[in-house]
Design a protein around this motif. Structure first.
Motif, short mmCIF file in Angstrom:
data_model
loop_
_atom_site.label_atom_id
_atom_site.label_comp_id
_atom_site.label_asym_id
_atom_site.label_seq_id
_atom_site.Cartn_x
_atom_site.Cartn_y
_atom_site.Cartn_z
N LEU A 114 76.04 11.68 120.92
CA LEU A 114 75.16 11.95 119.78
C LEU A 114 75.88 12.77 118.71
CD1 LEU A 114 71.74 12.73 121.50
CD2 LEU A 114 72.22 10.83 119.95
N HIS A 115 76.66 13.75 119.15
CA HIS A 115 77.42 14.56 118.19
C HIS A 115 78.43 13.70 117.45
CE1 HIS A 115 79.29 17.95 116.30
NE2 HIS A 115 80.43 17.81 116.97
N ALA A 116 79.08 12.80 118.16
CA ALA A 116 80.04 11.89 117.52
C ALA A 116 79.34 10.98 116.51
CB ALA A 116 80.76 11.06 118.59
N LEU A 117 78.18 10.45 116.88
CA LEU A 117 77.43 9.61 115.96
C LEU A 117 76.98 10.41 114.74
CD1 LEU A 117 75.23 7.57 118.48
CD2 LEU A 117 77.16 6.72 117.11
N ASN A 118 76.58 11.65 114.96
CA ASN A 118 76.19 12.50 113.83
C ASN A 118 77.37 12.72 112.89
OD1 ASN A 118 73.57 12.74 114.74
ND2 ASN A 118 73.91 14.70 115.76
N THR A 119 78.56 12.89 113.46
CA THR A 119 79.75 13.08 112.64
C THR A 119 80.02 11.85 111.79
OG1 THR A 119 80.70 14.56 114.31
CG2 THR A 119 82.21 13.61 112.69
N VAL A 120 79.86 10.67 112.37
CA VAL A 120 80.03 9.42 111.61
C VAL A 120 79.04 9.36 110.46
CG1 VAL A 120 79.83 6.91 111.73
CG2 VAL A 120 80.98 8.15 113.57
N LEU A 121 77.79 9.76 110.72
CA LEU A 121 76.78 9.74 109.67
C LEU A 121 77.05 10.80 108.61
CD1 LEU A 121 73.51 9.02 111.69
CD2 LEU A 121 74.61 7.54 110.00
N ALA A 137 79.44 9.06 106.49
CA ALA A 137 78.82 7.95 105.77
C ALA A 137 77.93 8.44 104.62
CB ALA A 137 77.99 7.09 106.73
N CYS A 138 77.25 9.56 104.83
CA CYS A 138 76.44 10.14 103.76
C CYS A 138 77.32 10.75 102.68
CB CYS A 138 75.50 11.21 104.31
SG CYS A 138 74.17 10.57 105.37
N PHE A 194 85.98 12.75 104.59
CA PHE A 194 86.63 12.73 105.90
C PHE A 194 86.97 14.14 106.36
CE2 PHE A 194 90.44 12.51 108.58
CZ PHE A 194 90.01 11.63 109.56
N GLY A 195 87.48 14.97 105.45
CA GLY A 195 87.81 16.34 105.81
C GLY A 195 86.59 17.12 106.25
N GLY A 196 85.47 16.95 105.52
CA GLY A 196 84.24 17.65 105.88
C GLY A 196 83.70 17.19 107.22
N ALA A 197 83.73 15.88 107.47
CA ALA A 197 83.24 15.35 108.74
C ALA A 197 84.09 15.82 109.91
CB ALA A 197 83.21 13.82 108.69
N THR A 198 85.39 15.88 109.71
CA THR A 198 86.29 16.36 110.76
C THR A 198 86.01 17.83 111.08
OG1 THR A 198 88.01 14.81 110.03
CG2 THR A 198 88.71 16.64 111.45
N GLY A 224 67.51 18.62 119.14
CA GLY A 224 68.13 18.93 117.87
C GLY A 224 69.17 17.91 117.46
N LEU A 225 69.99 17.48 118.42
CA LEU A 225 71.00 16.45 118.15
C LEU A 225 70.34 15.14 117.74
CD1 LEU A 225 73.50 17.05 121.10
CD2 LEU A 225 73.86 17.62 118.70
N LEU A 226 69.29 14.77 118.47
CA LEU A 226 68.61 13.52 118.19
C LEU A 226 67.89 13.59 116.84
CD1 LEU A 226 68.23 10.78 119.58
CD2 LEU A 226 66.10 11.64 120.55
N GLY A 227 67.23 14.73 116.59
CA GLY A 227 66.56 14.90 115.31
C GLY A 227 67.54 14.84 114.16
N THR A 228 68.72 15.44 114.33
CA THR A 228 69.74 15.40 113.29
C THR A 228 70.25 13.98 113.06
OG1 THR A 228 70.42 17.66 113.83
CG2 THR A 228 71.97 16.32 112.57
N PHE A 229 70.38 13.22 114.13
CA PHE A 229 70.82 11.83 114.00
C PHE A 229 69.87 11.05 113.08
CE2 PHE A 229 70.36 7.40 115.40
CZ PHE A 229 71.64 6.94 115.15
N PHE A 230 68.58 11.13 113.36
CA PHE A 230 67.62 10.38 112.54
C PHE A 230 67.48 10.99 111.14
CE2 PHE A 230 66.03 9.07 116.81
CZ PHE A 230 66.27 7.72 116.65
N LEU A 231 67.64 12.32 111.04
CA LEU A 231 67.59 12.94 109.73
C LEU A 231 68.76 12.47 108.86
CD1 LEU A 231 66.65 16.63 109.13
CD2 LEU A 231 68.58 15.66 107.90
N LEU A 232 69.96 12.41 109.45
CA LEU A 232 71.12 11.91 108.71
C LEU A 232 70.96 10.43 108.37
CD1 LEU A 232 73.98 13.70 110.66
CD2 LEU A 232 73.43 14.01 108.23
N LEU A 233 70.32 9.69 109.27
CA LEU A 233 70.05 8.29 108.98
C LEU A 233 69.09 8.17 107.79
CD1 LEU A 233 71.03 5.65 110.26
CD2 LEU A 233 68.94 5.60 111.62
#
Length: 282
Positions: free
Chosen positions: A14-21, A24-25, A36-40, A60-69
């Motif tokens: 989930l943390h990795a997916l959040n980083t991708v989002l 992407a945002c 890329f620097g900020g995501a890293t 919190g991780l799951l909520g952040t995932f959908f919030l970033l989505l």
């Protein structure tokens, strides 16, 4: 569980997916290098140990995932997917309510027109119609506020004076930022008296630093470029919700709550670093 490894693996994913989002945002309003620097930086921040390592912090991780989505679709101007993602974020974590003020500010940044922004923002009230009945079933009369379900040990700020609560909230801002960049004393517990209440205006230099940082962020939100305004909003609005400065939450301070505001912080750092690289090359 006798075998918690699977739970930890899911949190890491989930943390990795959040980083991708996060990336992407970010590319919607800043350079790919800065994004890329900020995501890293977001992926490897030590202050994220608690939300990623704690199984109990999964919401919190799951909520952040959908919030970033929701934020991703927001930047793509896809209203319905954004609204539906916000609903899923609310159902995952009640702190996802922070998307409401965040969306309002971002709409003002985009449209620079209060009426147009407000009409677009009204769409994000629709998920509340589905969310609050479930919240009422879970919390009863405390679904819309009240201190009856707040433990004075876990949430002492609910029982402090307004001055103490606000000043202590600014101390928390200082501590969040300091622990983000100097993570020498991370802790899973900030309940009663871990961060003493600030009794007076001149009794804490940390509170004043927090106030100056907050005021500086407000100035950036008002006067800076579009990319800096968006990055600042992504820090300032989530922090305002978790801070206890404007209204009481169910706790005092928690590194897991800094997970979303830190997205804006790392973007500001990335924008600043990118600007320095551009200036050096020129």
């Amino acid at each position: 569980s006798e075998k918690p490894a699977g739970f930890h693996v899911v949190n890491i994913i989930l943390h990795a997916l959040n980083t991708v989002l996060v990336f992407a945002c970010a590319v919607q309003f800043m350079s790919r290098r800065a994004a890329f620097g900020g995501a890293t930086l977001f992926m490897f921040l030590p202050i994220h140990v608690e939300p990623v390592a704690s199984i109990a912090a999964r919401n919190g991780l799951l909520g952040t995932f959908f919030l970033l989505l929701a934020l991703y679709w927001f930047f793509r101007k896809r209203r319905i997917p954004s609204v539906l993602s916000f609903l899923l974020a609310l159902l995952s974590s009640d702190f996802s309510i922070l998307f409401l003020p965040l969306a309002g500010v971002l709409l003002l940044v985009e449209h620079r027109n209060l009426r147009v922004s407000f009409r677009a923002w009204l769409w994000y009230l629709i998920p509340l119609v589905a969310y609050f009945p479930f919240r009422f079933l879970a919390l009863g009369k405390y679904a819309f506020g009240g201190y009856g379900f707040i433990d004075p040990i876990i949430g002492p700020l609910a029982f402090a004076t307004l001055k103490e609560r606000v000043l202590t909230g600014f101390v928390h801002l200082f501590l969040y930022l300091r622990k983000t960049f100097v993570p020498i004393d991370l802790s899973p517990d900030y309940s009663f008296n871990q961060v003493p209440l600030v009794q007076g205006v001149f009794s804490s230099y940390q509170a004043w630093i927090g106030i100056l940082v907050f005021a500086g962020a407000v100035a950036l939100l008002w006067y800076s470029s579009r990319s800096v305004k968006i990055a600042t909003a992504l820090f300032l609005m989530p922090f305002s919700v978790i801070s206890n400065i404007f209204f009481v939450t169910t706790g005092t301070m928690g590194e897991r709550w800094w997970y979303v505001p830190s997205i804006g912080v790392v973007r500001l750092v990335a924008i600043g670093a990118d600007a320095l690289v551009r200036r050096h090359r020129s």
